[in-house]
Design an enzyme around this catalytic site. Structure first.
Site, PDB file in Angstrom:
ATOM      1  N   TYR A 106       0.793  -1.151   0.002  1.00 60.02           N
ATOM      2  CA  TYR A 106      -0.072   0.041   0.161  1.00 60.02           C
ATOM      3  C   TYR A 106       0.729   1.368   0.146  1.00 60.02           C
ATOM      4  CZ  TYR A 106      -3.332  -3.195   2.548  1.00 60.02           C
ATOM      5  OH  TYR A 106      -4.060  -4.015   2.939  1.00 60.02           O
ATOM      6  N   TYR A 110      -1.491   7.302   6.521  1.00 60.67           N
ATOM      7  CA  TYR A 110      -1.374   6.321   7.806  1.00 60.67           C
ATOM      8  C   TYR A 110      -1.364   6.828   9.094  1.00 60.67           C
ATOM      9  CZ  TYR A 110      -0.351   2.073  10.651  1.00 60.67           C
ATOM     10  OH  TYR A 110      -0.102   1.251  11.519  1.00 60.67           O
ATOM     11  N   GLU A 119      -6.642   2.333  14.358  1.00 64.05           N
ATOM     12  CA  GLU A 119      -5.713   2.420  13.151  1.00 64.05           C
ATOM     13  C   GLU A 119      -6.417   2.848  11.850  1.00 64.05           C
ATOM     14  OE1 GLU A 119      -2.121  -0.352  11.596  1.00 64.05           O
ATOM     15  OE2 GLU A 119      -3.957  -1.294  12.016  1.00 64.05           O
ATOM     16  N   TYR A 121      -6.150   4.136   7.381  1.00 65.69           N
ATOM     17  CA  TYR A 121      -5.515   4.275   6.378  1.00 65.69           C
ATOM     18  C   TYR A 121      -6.606   5.195   5.243  1.00 65.69           C
ATOM     19  CZ  TYR A 121      -2.900   0.040   7.520  1.00 65.69           C
ATOM     20  OH  TYR A 121      -2.105  -1.022   7.957  1.00 65.69           O
ATOM     21  N   ARG A 155      -9.124  -5.687  14.404  1.00 66.33           N
ATOM     22  CA  ARG A 155      -7.979  -6.442  14.698  1.00 66.33           C
ATOM     23  C   ARG A 155      -8.008  -6.887  15.991  1.00 66.33           C
ATOM     24  NH1 ARG A 155      -4.407  -8.535  11.299  1.00 66.33           N
ATOM     25  NH2 ARG A 155      -2.445  -7.396  11.841  1.00 66.33           N
ATOM     26  N   TYR A 204       0.590   9.738  15.848  1.00 64.01           N
ATOM     27  CA  TYR A 204       1.023   9.931  14.658  1.00 64.01           C
ATOM     28  C   TYR A 204       0.484   9.705  13.433  1.00 64.01           C
ATOM     29  CZ  TYR A 204       2.476   5.321  13.466  1.00 64.01           C
ATOM     30  OH  TYR A 204       2.699   3.974  13.109  1.00 64.01           O
ATOM     31  N   GLU A 210       3.683   0.411   2.665  1.00 65.40           N
ATOM     32  CA  GLU A 210       3.584  -0.947   3.712  1.00 65.40           C
ATOM     33  C   GLU A 210       3.775  -2.254   2.516  1.00 65.40           C
ATOM     34  OE1 GLU A 210       0.672  -2.388   7.076  1.00 65.40           O
ATOM     35  OE2 GLU A 210       0.373  -0.442   6.101  1.00 65.40           O
TER      36      GLU A 210
END
Length: 223
Positions: A106, A110, A119, A121, A155, A204, A210
């Site tokens: 990818y 992010y 998380e 994207y 996840r 961040y 990735e």
């Protein structure tokens, strides 16, 4: 591909010595471009994060300003890039360069939030595997010249910025792939919120490359 959760890179120091002008120029060039080990830190005014799963085959290099490059071959799972710590919910992120994946990879904006732990994207480009495969589409948003499809995945007991945890991932996946452009993050975050996908306190926020058991090369500059 379930996301390859990521993070982390290191900083090297370079000492200078009084020498001829050519030697001084060489020293500056070396200082501005550093091949580093996994970790997080700051480089030439930008936060960076680089993580891999220990399989090797990846070379991540910090360049001048917001530039970074990654070369990988027969790698495991890795992610690396440059940006800001913390990120914001209204930043317009500019990125440019080359992205040449061969396999599962990818190129995305992010990042993470805390409370809730999320998380996220904003996928601008990808290799042979569409990250939305198997996920339920929640909606879409038009931004920066393309439609993006919105997804949420989960996840369970996976690495995160707070250690092993269970958390959601939010996704915007661009239909028209690109390797340069601007991303208005507020458009995505607002569209996610309309679907009940809320972010917490920003951690961040980077432009990241990735990869997952693939090969390729990328050289990206962010601002």
């Amino acid at each position: 591909m379930v996301s390859f959760t990521s993070l982390l890179a290191g900083v090297a120091a370079i000492s200078g010595v009084l020498a001829a002008p050519a030697a001084e120029v060489e020293s500056v060039a070396v200082e501005k471009r550093q091949t580093i080990q996994p970790g997080t830190g700051y480089n030439n005014g930008y936060f960076y994060s680089y993580w891999n799963d220990g399989h090797g085959g990846v070379t991540y290099t910090n360049g001048p300003g917001g530039q970074f490059s990654v070369n990988w071959s027969n790698s495991g799972n890795f992610v690396g890039g440059k940006g800001w710590q913390p990120g914001t919910k209204n930043k317009v992120i500019n990125f440019s360069g080359s992205y040449n994946p061969n396999g599962n990879s990818y190129l995305s904006v992010y990042g993470w939030s805390r409370n809730p732990l999320i998380e996220y994207y904003i996928v601008e480009n990808f290799g042979t595997y569409n990250p939305s495969t198997g996920a339920t589409k929640l909606g879409e948003v038009t931004s920066d010249g393309s439609v993006y499809d919105i997804y949420r995945t989960q996840r369970v007991n996976q690495p995160s910025i707070i250690g092993t945890a269970t958390f959601y991932q939010y996704w915007s996946v661009r239909r028209n792939h690109r390797s340069s452009g601007s991303v208005n993050t507020a458009n995505h975050f607002n569209a996610w919120a309309q679907q009940g996908l809320t972010l917490g306190t920003m951690d961040y926020q980077i432009v990241a490359v990735e990869g997952y058991f693939s090969s390729g090369s990328a050289s990206i500059t962010v601002s």
